[in-house]
Design a protein around this motif. Sequence first.
Motif, mmCIF file in Angstrom:
data_model
loop_
_atom_site.group_PDB
_atom_site.id
_atom_site.type_symbol
_atom_site.label_atom_id
_atom_site.label_comp_id
_atom_site.label_asym_id
_atom_site.label_seq_id
_atom_site.Cartn_x
_atom_site.Cartn_y
_atom_site.Cartn_z
ATOM 1 N N VAL A 53 83.464 48.220 34.828
ATOM 2 C CA VAL A 53 82.116 47.883 34.365
ATOM 3 C C VAL A 53 81.928 48.366 32.933
ATOM 4 O O VAL A 53 82.256 49.507 32.584
ATOM 5 C CB VAL A 53 81.050 48.511 35.292
ATOM 6 C CG1 VAL A 53 79.652 48.312 34.717
ATOM 7 C CG2 VAL A 53 81.138 47.901 36.676
ATOM 8 N N ALA B 34 70.965 49.257 33.970
ATOM 9 C CA ALA B 34 71.816 48.075 33.930
ATOM 10 C C ALA B 34 73.236 48.389 34.391
ATOM 11 O O ALA B 34 73.828 47.632 35.175
ATOM 12 C CB ALA B 34 71.835 47.502 32.513
ATOM 13 N N VAL B 35 73.780 49.511 33.916
ATOM 14 C CA VAL B 35 75.146 49.884 34.294
ATOM 15 C C VAL B 35 75.218 50.199 35.783
ATOM 16 O O VAL B 35 76.156 49.778 36.485
ATOM 17 C CB VAL B 35 75.622 51.083 33.456
ATOM 18 C CG1 VAL B 35 76.943 51.626 33.981
ATOM 19 C CG2 VAL B 35 75.772 50.682 31.992
ATOM 20 N N SER C 32 73.278 49.087 38.187
ATOM 21 C CA SER C 32 73.130 47.849 38.936
ATOM 22 C C SER C 32 74.420 47.040 38.927
ATOM 23 O O SER C 32 74.838 46.494 39.962
ATOM 24 C CB SER C 32 71.983 47.022 38.346
ATOM 25 O OG SER C 32 71.885 45.765 38.975
ATOM 26 N N GLU C 33 75.063 46.942 37.772
ATOM 27 C CA GLU C 33 76.299 46.182 37.668
ATOM 28 C C GLU C 33 77.416 46.813 38.496
ATOM 29 O O GLU C 33 78.226 46.109 39.113
ATOM 30 C CB GLU C 33 76.718 46.087 36.199
ATOM 31 C CG GLU C 33 77.862 45.131 35.928
ATOM 32 C CD GLU C 33 77.512 43.690 36.261
ATOM 33 O OE1 GLU C 33 78.435 42.934 36.619
ATOM 34 O OE2 GLU C 33 76.321 43.335 36.172
ATOM 35 N N LYS D 81 76.749 46.069 42.224
ATOM 36 C CA LYS D 81 77.010 44.650 42.475
ATOM 37 C C LYS D 81 78.512 44.363 42.540
ATOM 38 O O LYS D 81 78.980 43.633 43.430
ATOM 39 C CB LYS D 81 76.361 43.813 41.369
ATOM 40 C CG LYS D 81 76.653 42.324 41.476
ATOM 41 C CD LYS D 81 76.063 41.577 40.286
ATOM 42 C CE LYS D 81 76.453 40.102 40.335
ATOM 43 N NZ LYS D 81 75.949 39.383 39.134
ATOM 44 N N ALA D 82 79.278 44.934 41.601
ATOM 45 C CA ALA D 82 80.722 44.699 41.573
ATOM 46 C C ALA D 82 81.393 45.237 42.835
ATOM 47 O O ALA D 82 82.287 44.589 43.404
ATOM 48 C CB ALA D 82 81.323 45.349 40.329
#
Length: 289
Positions: free
Chosen positions: A211, A250-251, A253-254, A257-258
Amino acid sequence: MQTLTALQFGLSGELFGVSLSALAGRVLAFVAGFLVTMLIGRVVLIPLLLRVLRARGFTEALRGLTKSAANALVLFAAVAVAFMAAGFPSFLTAAATLSGALALALGFAAQDLVGNFVAGVFIIKDKPFEVGDWIEWNDNSGRVEQIDLRVSTVRTFDNERITVPNSELANNAITNPVAYETLRQKFVFGIGYDDDIELAREAIVEEITAVDGVLTDPEVTTRVTELGDSAVGIQARFWIDDPDRGDYVAVRSEAVKAVKERFDDEGIDMPYVHRQLVGEVDVNEHTES
């Protein structure tokens, strides 16, 4: 009232007891004492004090506060020296008594104001946070927009403005997530009891490391932290650089999700708690005759 009366009689007695030439001399002495004291204070002492504060790394806000207080003290000292030079010691005695009484009355009337003022001085001096920092306190959070001597202005992440008394910020624990250059994040992923723990840990590390915004040094780590009712909890720990709340959210959440998408591809279950109610209902018939 007695102080004011004494002051009036003291000054009038001293004025009417001297000749015109002596009065003119006292006026000149008053002006000379005032100007010399103001000159020494404004040209020598205050600039020297500001240079010392600047050399010690004090902020511009604290230097401005110090300059304002020093100017007031120099003015008071200039008036006192001027009256002494003019030969009016009774004025100083009466003024000191009156000033003490006023200061005591104002102190009782403005305890909260003084407390917030002192707290503001310590916040500016100690710098637990600065303008632009994201802080958390007493279940509140937001970005600091302004630090004044009485209150600080915080803008919440819902775009609301909070005016916080400095005493509240100075007397309570403040969390400053952006005080350092890096920030560690933690998140617990739950997998099924029949799933491969090592495969899940490997997937978590690989996906979060990839990420954008996640540091590779320190590297991403995982730990099995809990055995829940329906899932095995694996905690992921990772670091982000130059933390800002927008980047942090943002980080994070990403990363979540990943990992979720990787678990789906690997066939790793992410169970959730579900409960089933089991029982029966008895129906009784009652006939009235």
